[in-house]
Write an enzyme that holds these catalytic residues in place. Sequence first.
Site, PDB file in Angstrom:
ATOM      1  N   ASN A  85      32.033  47.909  39.960  1.00  0.00           N
ATOM      2  CA  ASN A  85      33.395  47.133  40.097  1.00  0.00           C
ATOM      3  C   ASN A  85      32.794  46.021  41.556  1.00  0.00           C
ATOM      4  O   ASN A  85      32.884  46.513  42.928  1.00  0.00           O
ATOM      5  CB  ASN A  85      33.781  47.124  40.766  1.00  0.00           C
ATOM      6  CG  ASN A  85      35.401  48.035  38.463  1.00  0.00           C
ATOM      7  OD1 ASN A  85      34.642  48.738  37.895  1.00  0.00           O
ATOM      8  ND2 ASN A  85      35.758  47.007  37.639  1.00  0.00           N
TER       9      ASN A  85
ATOM     10  N   ARG B 221      44.057  47.393  27.313  1.00  0.00           N
ATOM     11  CA  ARG B 221      42.700  47.045  26.211  1.00  0.00           C
ATOM     12  C   ARG B 221      42.401  48.821  25.684  1.00  0.00           C
ATOM     13  O   ARG B 221      42.467  49.605  25.745  1.00  0.00           O
ATOM     14  CB  ARG B 221      41.822  47.070  27.644  1.00  0.00           C
ATOM     15  CG  ARG B 221      40.571  47.000  27.395  1.00  0.00           C
ATOM     16  CD  ARG B 221      39.936  47.514  28.615  1.00  0.00           C
ATOM     17  NE  ARG B 221      39.354  46.113  29.475  1.00  0.00           N
ATOM     18  CZ  ARG B 221      38.478  45.825  30.611  1.00  0.00           C
ATOM     19  NH1 ARG B 221      38.543  47.109  30.061  1.00  0.00           N
ATOM     20  NH2 ARG B 221      39.001  44.261  30.833  1.00  0.00           N
TER      21      ARG B 221
ATOM     22  N   THR C  38      25.370  49.207  34.992  1.00  0.00           N
ATOM     23  CA  THR C  38      26.646  49.698  35.565  1.00  0.00           C
ATOM     24  C   THR C  38      27.330  50.816  35.700  1.00  0.00           C
ATOM     25  O   THR C  38      26.661  52.216  34.623  1.00  0.00           O
ATOM     26  CB  THR C  38      27.785  49.316  34.220  1.00  0.00           C
ATOM     27  OG1 THR C  38      28.938  49.353  34.660  1.00  0.00           O
ATOM     28  CG2 THR C  38      27.063  49.380  32.427  1.00  0.00           C
TER      29      THR C  38
ATOM     30  N   ALA D 236      23.570  39.076  31.607  1.00  0.00           N
ATOM     31  CA  ALA D 236      23.895  39.562  29.860  1.00  0.00           C
ATOM     32  C   ALA D 236      24.949  39.387  30.356  1.00  0.00           C
ATOM     33  O   ALA D 236      25.993  38.779  30.533  1.00  0.00           O
ATOM     34  CB  ALA D 236      24.193  40.839  31.306  1.00  0.00           C
TER      35      ALA D 236
ATOM     36  N   TYR E  71      30.559  46.961  25.078  1.00  0.00           N
ATOM     37  CA  TYR E  71      29.692  46.315  26.592  1.00  0.00           C
ATOM     38  C   TYR E  71      29.428  47.925  27.204  1.00  0.00           C
ATOM     39  O   TYR E  71      28.420  47.540  27.675  1.00  0.00           O
ATOM     40  CB  TYR E  71      30.591  46.408  27.766  1.00  0.00           C
ATOM     41  CG  TYR E  71      30.280  45.544  28.932  1.00  0.00           C
ATOM     42  CD1 TYR E  71      28.639  45.032  28.709  1.00  0.00           C
ATOM     43  CD2 TYR E  71      30.314  46.634  29.980  1.00  0.00           C
ATOM     44  CE1 TYR E  71      28.742  44.858  30.236  1.00  0.00           C
ATOM     45  CE2 TYR E  71      29.745  46.688  31.220  1.00  0.00           C
ATOM     46  CZ  TYR E  71      28.813  45.386  31.671  1.00  0.00           C
ATOM     47  OH  TYR E  71      28.134  45.492  32.344  1.00  0.00           O
TER      48      TYR E  71
ATOM     49  N   TYR F   3      47.497  45.042  32.585  1.00  0.00           N
ATOM     50  CA  TYR F   3      47.190  46.457  31.028  1.00  0.00           C
ATOM     51  C   TYR F   3      47.599  47.823  31.293  1.00  0.00           C
ATOM     52  O   TYR F   3      47.391  48.822  32.352  1.00  0.00           O
ATOM     53  CB  TYR F   3      45.403  46.203  30.960  1.00  0.00           C
ATOM     54  CG  TYR F   3      44.601  44.936  30.384  1.00  0.00           C
ATOM     55  CD1 TYR F   3      45.318  44.592  30.205  1.00  0.00           C
ATOM     56  CD2 TYR F   3      43.769  45.346  30.416  1.00  0.00           C
ATOM     57  CE1 TYR F   3      44.880  43.114  30.031  1.00  0.00           C
ATOM     58  CE2 TYR F   3      42.492  43.824  30.376  1.00  0.00           C
ATOM     59  CZ  TYR F   3      43.379  42.837  30.184  1.00  0.00           C
ATOM     60  OH  TYR F   3      42.636  41.766  29.547  1.00  0.00           O
TER      61      TYR F   3
ATOM     62  N   GLY G 256      40.085  51.482  24.096  1.00  0.00           N
ATOM     63  CA  GLY G 256      39.317  51.940  24.631  1.00  0.00           C
ATOM     64  C   GLY G 256      39.945  52.149  26.530  1.00  0.00           C
ATOM     65  O   GLY G 256      38.288  52.697  26.698  1.00  0.00           O
ATOM     66  N   HIS G 257      39.960  51.458  26.733  1.00  0.00           N
ATOM     67  CA  HIS G 257      40.470  51.488  28.418  1.00  0.00           C
ATOM     68  C   HIS G 257      40.257  52.409  29.285  1.00  0.00           C
ATOM     69  O   HIS G 257      40.278  53.720  29.076  1.00  0.00           O
ATOM     70  CB  HIS G 257      41.753  51.297  28.551  1.00  0.00           C
ATOM     71  CG  HIS G 257      41.931  50.425  30.155  1.00  0.00           C
ATOM     72  ND1 HIS G 257      43.964  50.032  30.086  1.00  0.00           N
ATOM     73  CD2 HIS G 257      40.883  50.261  30.964  1.00  0.00           C
ATOM     74  CE1 HIS G 257      43.272  49.175  31.571  1.00  0.00           C
ATOM     75  NE2 HIS G 257      41.106  49.363  32.081  1.00  0.00           N
TER      76      HIS G 257
ATOM     77  N   LYS H 269      37.562  38.318  34.862  1.00  0.00           N
ATOM     78  CA  LYS H 269      37.772  39.277  35.396  1.00  0.00           C
ATOM     79  C   LYS H 269      38.917  39.347  36.712  1.00  0.00           C
ATOM     80  O   LYS H 269      39.501  38.995  36.939  1.00  0.00           O
ATOM     81  CB  LYS H 269      36.368  39.929  36.794  1.00  0.00           C
ATOM     82  CG  LYS H 269      34.618  39.365  35.734  1.00  0.00           C
ATOM     83  CD  LYS H 269      35.250  40.698  34.621  1.00  0.00           C
ATOM     84  CE  LYS H 269      33.608  40.564  33.802  1.00  0.00           C
ATOM     85  NZ  LYS H 269      32.048  39.421  34.499  1.00  0.00           N
TER      86      LYS H 269
END
Length: 354
Positions: A189, A291, A135, A88, A160, A217, A293-294, A199
Amino acid sequence: MKNFEKTILITGGAGFIGTHLVKHMVRKYPQYFIVNLDKLTYAGNLQNLDDIAGSPNYHFVKGDIVDSNFLHQLFTQYTFDGVMHLAAESHVDRSIASPMDFIHTNIIGTVNLLNACKNAWQDNFSDKIFYHVSTDEVYGTLGDTGLFEETTAYDPRSPYSASKASSDHLVRAYFHTYGLPVKISNCSNNYGPYQFPEKLIPLFIHNIKQNKPLPVYGDGKYTRDWLWVEDHVRAIDLIYHQAAVGKTYNIGGFNEWQNIDLIKTLCNIMDAKLQRPAGSSEQLITYVKDRAGHDRRYAIDATKLQKDLGWSPSLQFKEGLEKTVDWYLTNQNWLEEITSGAYQSYYEQQYSHR
Ligand code: NAD
Ligand code: DAU
C-alpha cells in the site's frame, strides 16, 4: 524534436503513483523523452502535472489502453524504447461493485500494450523494456505470521487482485513465449500526496476535516504494509534501469499497521494540526459492515530488492503521515475539486447502506 537518448511511455501518469513517477522521470532524466498516456478517468488529474507540463522532454496523450487501434497509431507515431505500465482500475471496493471495468483495463488493456510492444519491437528486443507495475494483492491474504516473497503462490481474492494477477501472468507469458523483455514489481500500500480520496488515508483525512464519520470496515484489525509513494517511485526507477530482464521484485515498507492503530495515529495528528482538543477526531470512528472478501493481512518481504539493488524505504511512517496530512491541508482546493460532482454519488453508493 531534439534528439533524446530514449523515449519512454508511462501509462496512467495522471493517477496517484503515476503523477509522482512522471515528475521524477522528467526531472531526473532530461535526456529522456517521457510520453504520458492516460485516459483521465475519475482517478486521473492532469492538474497534478502542471509544474512539469511545459518541460521540453514531456508530452501528454489522452487515450485508452483498451483501444488497440489507438495504441497501434501511438506506437507508429513514437519509437518507444521502454514502457512503464501503471494504468489500471485500482480501487478494490469499485472492483466489487463493477468488476468489468477492471477486466477491460487491467487485463485487455495490458495485453493490448504487450501486443503493441511486441509488434513495434519484433525485429530487435535489445535494450527494450516492458515494466509492469503490479500489486502485492495478487498473493492473496496472510495469517498472523509470514511475509509475501517473490515465490509466494498467487491466490487473488477480489476482482481487482484477480485482474492484476491475470495481467502479471500475461506479462510473464509474453516473456517466456515471445522473449519480450519484461520486468515486474509487486508493491504494498502506497500513501502520500495526490492519492484519490476513496483510499483509506486521504478519505479519512478528508472526513476528519469535515467532521464526518470514519467508516472502519469490520473489526478494524486488518493489516497493511504502508510505503511512502516516492520510495515506490525510487524502486521503480532502480528496477527499470538495473534489474535483469525477466525478474520480479517485491516492494514494501517493512511497516505493518493494523487499520485501527493507523486510524488512531492519523486522528491524533489531525487533532494537533487542526488545533482541536486531543481525542476529538477519534470520536468520529464508526465501525461499519465489512468489505466483501476482505484480505486480512498483507506484508511484503522486500529483502531481494534491498540485497540486489540496494533499495530501502527512506521515511518513518509517522513522518510520512505528517507530510501527507500537511499536503492535503495545504492543497484543499485539489481535494475540493476532486470531491465535487461524481465523487458525491460514489460516496453515497459506497457508504449509505453500510
Ligand atoms: P490510480 O487509480 O490513482 O491511477 C490510475 C491511472 O490510470 C489514472 O490516471 C487513470 O486515469 C488511468 N487509467 C485508468 N484506466 C485507463 C485506461 N483504460 N487507459 C489509460 N489510462 C487509464 O492508481 P495508482 O494508485 O496510482 O496505481 C497505479 C498502478 O500501481 C496500478 O497499476 C496499481 O495496480 C499499482 N499499485 C498501486 C498501489 C497503491 O497502493 N496505490 C500499490 C501497488 C501497486
Ligand atoms: O496492497 C496494495 C494495494 O493497496 C493496491 O494494489 C491498491 O490499488 C490500493 O487501493 C490498496 O488496496 P487496499 O484495499 O489495501 O487499500 P484501501 O485504502 O482501499 O484500504 C486499506 C484498508 O483500509 C483495507 O483493509 C480496507 C480498509 N478501509 C478502507 C476504506 C476505503 C476501511 O476500513 N474503510 C474504508 O472506508
